[in-house]
Scaffold this motif. Sequence first.
Motif, PDB file in Angstrom:
ATOM      1  N   LYS A 395       0.808  -1.217   0.000  1.00 27.95           N
ATOM      2  CA  LYS A 395       0.000   0.000   0.000  1.00 27.95           C
ATOM      3  C   LYS A 395       0.841   1.267   0.000  1.00 27.95           C
ATOM      4  CE  LYS A 395      -0.752  -0.290   5.013  1.00 27.95           C
ATOM      5  NZ  LYS A 395      -1.793  -0.414   6.056  1.00 27.95           N
ATOM      6  N   ASN A 419      -4.327  -4.519   1.264  1.00 30.36           N
ATOM      7  CA  ASN A 419      -5.551  -3.729   1.368  1.00 30.36           C
ATOM      8  C   ASN A 419      -5.243  -2.236   1.247  1.00 30.36           C
ATOM      9  OD1 ASN A 419      -6.859  -6.103   1.767  1.00 30.36           O
ATOM     10  ND2 ASN A 419      -7.152  -5.855   3.963  1.00 30.36           N
ATOM     11  N   ASN A 420      -6.146  -1.522   0.565  1.00 33.17           N
ATOM     12  CA  ASN A 420      -6.067  -0.054   0.433  1.00 33.17           C
ATOM     13  C   ASN A 420      -4.841   0.410  -0.352  1.00 33.17           C
ATOM     14  OD1 ASN A 420      -8.430   0.320   2.127  1.00 33.17           O
ATOM     15  ND2 ASN A 420      -7.101  -0.238   3.849  1.00 33.17           N
ATOM     16  N   THR A 421      -4.283  -0.471  -1.172  1.00 35.33           N
ATOM     17  CA  THR A 421      -3.126  -0.093  -1.991  1.00 35.33           C
ATOM     18  C   THR A 421      -3.446   1.058  -2.944  1.00 35.33           C
ATOM     19  OG1 THR A 421      -2.048  -2.249  -1.889  1.00 35.33           O
ATOM     20  CG2 THR A 421      -1.588  -0.909  -3.824  1.00 35.33           C
ATOM     21  N   CYS A 423      -5.819   3.399  -2.665  1.00 35.86           N
ATOM     22  CA  CYS A 423      -6.637   4.450  -2.050  1.00 35.86           C
ATOM     23  C   CYS A 423      -6.316   5.836  -2.591  1.00 35.86           C
ATOM     24  CB  CYS A 423      -6.444   4.436  -0.530  1.00 35.86           C
ATOM     25  SG  CYS A 423      -7.671   3.423   0.309  1.00 35.86           S
ATOM     26  N   ASN A 424      -5.071   6.055  -2.972  1.00 36.74           N
ATOM     27  CA  ASN A 424      -4.648   7.381  -3.423  1.00 36.74           C
ATOM     28  C   ASN A 424      -4.888   7.604  -4.913  1.00 36.74           C
ATOM     29  OD1 ASN A 424      -3.461   9.895  -2.673  1.00 36.74           O
ATOM     30  ND2 ASN A 424      -1.580   9.306  -3.724  1.00 36.74           N
ATOM     31  N   THR A 426      -7.367   8.080  -7.003  1.00 41.07           N
ATOM     32  CA  THR A 426      -8.770   8.447  -7.228  1.00 41.07           C
ATOM     33  C   THR A 426      -9.046   8.865  -8.667  1.00 41.07           C
ATOM     34  OG1 THR A 426      -8.254  10.677  -6.450  1.00 41.07           O
ATOM     35  CG2 THR A 426      -9.117   9.122  -4.828  1.00 41.07           C
ATOM     36  N   GLU A 444     -11.451  -4.555  -0.104  1.00 43.93           N
ATOM     37  CA  GLU A 444     -10.387  -3.626   0.247  1.00 43.93           C
ATOM     38  C   GLU A 444      -9.295  -3.548  -0.817  1.00 43.93           C
ATOM     39  OE1 GLU A 444     -12.695  -4.813   3.657  1.00 43.93           O
ATOM     40  OE2 GLU A 444     -11.578  -5.993   2.172  1.00 43.93           O
ATOM     41  N   ALA A 447     -10.244  -0.439  -2.963  1.00 46.75           N
ATOM     42  CA  ALA A 447     -10.677   0.782  -2.283  1.00 46.75           C
ATOM     43  C   ALA A 447     -10.000   1.999  -2.902  1.00 46.75           C
ATOM     44  CB  ALA A 447     -10.350   0.692  -0.793  1.00 46.75           C
ATOM     45  N   GLY A 448     -10.780   3.041  -3.151  1.00 47.05           N
ATOM     46  CA  GLY A 448     -10.258   4.277  -3.703  1.00 47.05           C
ATOM     47  C   GLY A 448     -10.436   4.431  -5.194  1.00 47.05           C
ATOM     48  N   TRP A 472     -16.477  -0.517  -4.540  1.00 43.66           N
ATOM     49  CA  TRP A 472     -15.665   0.699  -4.562  1.00 43.66           C
ATOM     50  C   TRP A 472     -15.585   1.314  -5.949  1.00 43.66           C
ATOM     51  CZ3 TRP A 472     -13.915   3.226  -0.392  1.00 43.66           C
ATOM     52  CH2 TRP A 472     -13.849   2.535   0.826  1.00 43.66           C
TER      53      TRP A 472
END
Length: 697
Positions: A395, A419-421, A423-424, A426, A444, A447-448, A472
Motif C-alpha cells: 500500500k 488492502n487499500n493499496t 486508495c490514493n 482516485t 479492500e 478501495a479508492g 468501490w
Amino acid sequence: MGGRCYCLKMLPWFVLVQIILGFAWGNTTTDLCERMCSCIEVEGVLHIDCERRGISDLQHYSAPTSRFYQLFLHGNSLSKLLPNEFANFYNAVTLHLENNGLHDIIPGAFLGLQLVKRLHINNNKIKGFRKNAFLGLDDLEYLQADFNLLRDIDPGAFRDLNELEVLILNDNLITSLPANLFQNVPITHLDLRGNRLKTLPYEGILELLPGIAEILLEDNPWDCTCNLLPLKEWLEHISHSALIGRVVCEAPMRLQGNDLNETSEFDLCPSQNENDLSLVAPPTQRPSGLPPTPAIQHPRPPTSASVHKGISKPRGNWQLRTRPSANAVIPNGNNIPLLLNGCPTTCSCSITSLESGLEVNCRGSKLESVADLQPKPFKAQELFLRQNNIGLIRKTHFLNYSSLTLLDLGNNAIKLIENNTFCNLTNLRWLYLDNNNLETLIPEMFAGLQNAEYLNLEFNLIQLILPGTFNWMPNLRELFLHNNLLKSLPVDVFSSVSLSKLSLHTNYFMYLPVTGVLDQLTSVVQIDLHGNPWDCSCNIIAFKQWVERMGSDVVVSELKCASPEEFWDRDFKSISNELMCPELYSKIHLTFSSSSNITISTETGTHVNPYLETSRVSISVLVPGLLLVFVTSAFTVVGMLVFILRNRKRSRKRDTNSSASEINSLQTVCDSYWHNGPYHAEGPHRVYDCVAHTLTD
C-alpha cells in the motif's frame, strides 16, 4: 503339468495379473453389475453405469469377464489412482472418470487396461502428469483432460501412448510444453485452448506433429515477438490441410488483438533500431473474446494502428520518446524541463503537453518491486509495468502517484495486493492486472478506485470473489474475469456497478444464479460465457431462460453442455426445458392436470387440454399463479372466520334480549299480583315468592 504351464503362457499378461491378484485377495471382489451399478447393452456393447455411487477405490470391485464394456465412473470419489487400481477391469474399452475430484495419478494406475481406447479424466483437479502416468494404456487413441489444473507435464508423460491421436488439454494452466512431449505419439487432433501459453517452439514440439489435422489455440496470452515466428511459419505451412484455431496477440501492446496470421514478420520481430511502439499506451479494446460494440467507446485514443480481423482501429496521436535527458523539452518547442524529478532509470518517458503528464514505460525492465522505480516520476499519468517480476504490491507503493489515469501491472507474478493499496489513485480509469497469480478478490483490494471504468483480471488463478468486491468502483463499465478458476459468484456481486461489458468465459461455472447475480446486469451490452462446463440439468433452467431473454446480441457465444453425457457438447439453447429437467415438468403437469381436470373428448380418445401442456408452462408463470391461488384462499378463510364470529355475536345478543323479555313478563305478572292478588297486603318482600310462584305455574 506341462500342458497347464503352456496354457498359462498363452494367456495375455494382464489376465495373468488378474488371476494372481484374485488369489491374493481371496476372490473377495464384488461384481459391479450385481449390486451397485446398472448394466445395460447398447448397440452390442455393455454399458456399466456407476455414476455417483460413492466409490472411493476400485480394488475390491470387478466387472464381467466374458465381454467388453464401457465403464462410467463419473461423479464418484476417486481422488487418487493407485497402482493396479483397474486390475479387475481388463475388458474395459472406454473409461470415464469425470468429476471425481481426482488430483493425482500414480504411474501404474492403468496397468491392465490394454484394451481401453478412450479415457476421460476431464473436470477434475489434476495439477500435473508424471512420467509414465499412462503406463498400460497401450491402445489408447483418445485422451480428454480438459478443465483440470494442469500446469506441469513431464516430458515422458505420453511416451507409452503410441496410438494416441486425439489429445484434449483445453482450459488448464499450462504455460509451456516440454520438449519431445509428443515423441512417437501420432497426434492428429490437439486442443490447447484456454491455457497460459505464450509461445510454441518448433524444435521439440511442432516438428513432432507431422500428421496434425486440427489444432486449436484460442484464448492463450500469445506473446507476438520474435519467439512466435516459428509458430507463424508452421501454421502457414499446414493451413491448407488443417483446421486451425485463431492465435490472437496478447503482447506487446502495439499488437494486442491482432490475428497472428494477419501480422507481418516485420511487426513480430522489428529491427533493433526501430522504436518499440508497444511502450506507449494500451489499446482501445482488450482481447476479451467479445466482438466490438459501436455503443461502447473508450474516451481515450487507441495506440494500435493494426487491424483486428476486419475491424479497423483508428490511429492514435501518440508520439514516442526515448528516455530524455535532464534538458529534454516538450514537443511544442517550449524550453521547459521535461522531467522535474527525472525518469526512472530502467524506463523510458514521454510527454505531449505539460497538462497531459508523463507516460512512463517500464515494460520488461526486470523490476521485482514498484519501489525499485527510482527516481519516482513526477506527475505520471500512465504507468506501464507489464512483463516484470513483481510479486507483491504494498500500500506504500503508489502514495505519490495520485495523477495516474492508467496503471498496467499485467504479466507479472503478483500474488498479493495489500488492502487499500489504490486508495490514493482516485483519478485512475484503466487498471490492468491480467496474467498474474491472484487467487482471491476482496473489497479492500480496490478501495479508492471510484473513477475506474475498466478492470482486466483475465488469466489469473482467481477462485473466490467476496461479496462487495466491486462496490468501490461505481463507474466500472468493463470487467474481464475470463480464464480463471471461478465456480460461483457471490450474491449482489454486481449490485453497485452498471457493467456494459462482462467476460466470464473459460472458468468452471456449471450454472449461474439469476436472482442476486445476473438480474443485476441491467445495463449489460455484451457478455461472454463460453468455455464453461455447463450442467444441463434442473439447476440451469432459470439461467437458460435468462440467456434466452437477453438474446444472441448480448450473450455473444454458444453455451455448450458438459454434463449430463447425453447433452455433451450441445448448445443448451437448443435443448428444451422439459428434456433438461423431466422431473420438474412432470410435477407441473400432474399439478395442473389434477387441479383443472379439463379434457377434450374426440373420436380418437381423451386428450389433455393443450393449453396445459407442460412445455408451455414456465416457472415465471406458475409461481405467480400459485401465489394468487394461495392469497385468494387465505382471504376466503379469513372471510369465513369473520362471518362465523359475527353470527355468534348476533346469537348472543338475541339470547340476551330473550332473557330481558322474560324478566319483564315476570315483572308484569308480579305487579298484577302485587296490586290485585293475595300478596298485596304482605308488602314488597313477597316479590321473590311471586316470581317463584309464577315460574312454578
